[in-house]
Design a protein around this motif. Structure first.
Motif, PDB file in Angstrom:
ATOM      1  N   GLN A  75      39.193  36.957  41.794  1.00  0.00           N
ATOM      2  CA  GLN A  75      38.903  36.058  40.687  1.00  0.00           C
ATOM      3  C   GLN A  75      37.815  36.721  39.853  1.00  0.00           C
ATOM      4  OE1 GLN A  75      37.142  32.311  41.775  1.00  0.00           O
ATOM      5  NE2 GLN A  75      37.767  31.324  39.856  1.00  0.00           N
ATOM      6  N   VAL A  76      38.108  36.933  38.584  1.00  0.00           N
ATOM      7  CA  VAL A  76      37.157  37.602  37.694  1.00  0.00           C
ATOM      8  C   VAL A  76      36.718  36.657  36.589  1.00  0.00           C
ATOM      9  CG1 VAL A  76      38.020  39.936  38.166  1.00  0.00           C
ATOM     10  CG2 VAL A  76      38.983  38.625  36.253  1.00  0.00           C
ATOM     11  N   GLU A  77      35.527  36.918  36.097  1.00  0.00           N
ATOM     12  CA  GLU A  77      35.011  36.174  34.956  1.00  0.00           C
ATOM     13  C   GLU A  77      35.542  36.831  33.687  1.00  0.00           C
ATOM     14  OE1 GLU A  77      30.702  36.229  33.183  1.00  0.00           O
ATOM     15  OE2 GLU A  77      30.779  34.849  34.901  1.00  0.00           O
ATOM     16  N   GLY A  78      36.148  36.033  32.827  1.00  0.00           N
ATOM     17  CA  GLY A  78      36.707  36.567  31.598  1.00  0.00           C
ATOM     18  C   GLY A  78      38.222  36.549  31.627  1.00  0.00           C
ATOM     19  N   ALA A 147      33.564  45.160  37.393  1.00  0.00           N
ATOM     20  CA  ALA A 147      32.355  45.126  36.545  1.00  0.00           C
ATOM     21  C   ALA A 147      32.385  46.256  35.526  1.00  0.00           C
ATOM     22  CB  ALA A 147      31.102  45.213  37.413  1.00  0.00           C
ATOM     23  N   ALA A 148      32.897  47.432  35.924  1.00  0.00           N
ATOM     24  CA  ALA A 148      32.933  48.591  35.029  1.00  0.00           C
ATOM     25  C   ALA A 148      33.817  48.357  33.805  1.00  0.00           C
ATOM     26  CB  ALA A 148      33.410  49.837  35.785  1.00  0.00           C
ATOM     27  N   LEU A 151      34.671  42.785  33.689  1.00  0.00           N
ATOM     28  CA  LEU A 151      35.234  41.598  34.330  1.00  0.00           C
ATOM     29  C   LEU A 151      34.539  41.378  35.680  1.00  0.00           C
ATOM     30  CD1 LEU A 151      39.001  42.432  33.712  1.00  0.00           C
ATOM     31  CD2 LEU A 151      37.672  40.658  32.523  1.00  0.00           C
ATOM     32  N   PRO A 152      33.342  40.786  35.687  1.00  0.00           N
ATOM     33  CA  PRO A 152      32.629  40.609  36.960  1.00  0.00           C
ATOM     34  C   PRO A 152      33.446  39.791  37.960  1.00  0.00           C
ATOM     35  CG  PRO A 152      31.235  40.015  35.087  1.00  0.00           C
ATOM     36  CD  PRO A 152      32.612  40.246  34.554  1.00  0.00           C
ATOM     37  N   THR A 153      33.384  40.184  39.231  1.00  0.00           N
ATOM     38  CA  THR A 153      34.095  39.483  40.295  1.00  0.00           C
ATOM     39  C   THR A 153      33.352  38.208  40.676  1.00  0.00           C
ATOM     40  OG1 THR A 153      35.109  41.487  41.184  1.00  0.00           O
ATOM     41  CG2 THR A 153      34.832  39.648  42.710  1.00  0.00           C
ATOM     42  N   LEU A 154      34.099  37.113  40.745  1.00  0.00           N
ATOM     43  CA  LEU A 154      33.564  35.834  41.192  1.00  0.00           C
ATOM     44  C   LEU A 154      33.924  35.557  42.648  1.00  0.00           C
ATOM     45  CD1 LEU A 154      34.551  33.693  38.062  1.00  0.00           C
ATOM     46  CD2 LEU A 154      32.295  34.654  38.606  1.00  0.00           C
TER      47      LEU A 154
END
Length: 178
Positions: A75-78, A147-148, A151-154
């Motif tokens: 699950q990613v943010e964005g 993140a790179a 899309l930071p991981t939630l």
């Protein structure tokens, strides 16, 4: 012996912890004696952890030369754009060098167990799920890759390693594999 274990969120992949206060470890789940984790799964990640009492088997399961796929639901943010997905598929540059190409697909929200504590929901920030398949296993690799590309991981759940998968195991449950 080979065991499939569904590692809960915020559990260490070892049987002891010397930190203060101590964190939850594998010791609390009634696993057979003399088994150890074949590979790692981060403290804040969930899902399939293989354990064995056979050193050769552990090496074969974790050595990148044997090319065992590891499948993660992330699950990613964005909202992932095509460019971000293509970057993950090609491989991204991390501090410790480029990653190998990954298989990456968008996922509908999967049916999973509740996480405790739950991922914080924010009305103004969209999120999405990806299925990411890797053949290497660097420290916190999936989190660093997402993140790179912005899309930071939630939430991160490993659902399979090679031919082995969770097959309905709930967090904290395990079964012996053939």
């Amino acid at each position: 012996m080979l065991i499939a274990f569904n590692k809960p969120f915020n559990v260490l992949c070892q049987f002891t912890d010397s930190s203060q206060p101590p964190r939850a470890t594998l010791a609390g789940f009634g696993l057979p004696p003399d088994v150890y984790a074949a590979g790692r799964l981060d403290y804040d990640s969930e899902g399939l952890l293989l354990l064995t009492d056979d050193g050769r088997l552990a090496h074969r399961l974790t050595d990148p030369r044997h090319k065992e796929d590891k499948i993660y639901w992330v699950q990613v943010e964005g909202t992932p754009g095509d460019e971000q997905l293509q970057a993950l598929r090609r491989g991204v540059q991390l501090n410790d060098g480029p990653t190998l190409p990954a298989r990456v697909e968008r996922l509908d929200t999967p049916t999973l167990w509740e996480r405790n504590p739950p991922v914080r929901f924010r009305k103004t920030v969209p999120d999405a799920w990806l299925a990411i398949t890797l053949r290497e296993g660097r420290n916190r690799q999936v989190r660093r890759m997402t993140a790179a590309v912005g899309l930071p991981t939630l939430r991160l759940v490993r659902v399979a390693m090679g031919p082995h998968n969770l097959e309905g195991l709930q967090p904290g449950q395990w079964r012996t594999l053939r």
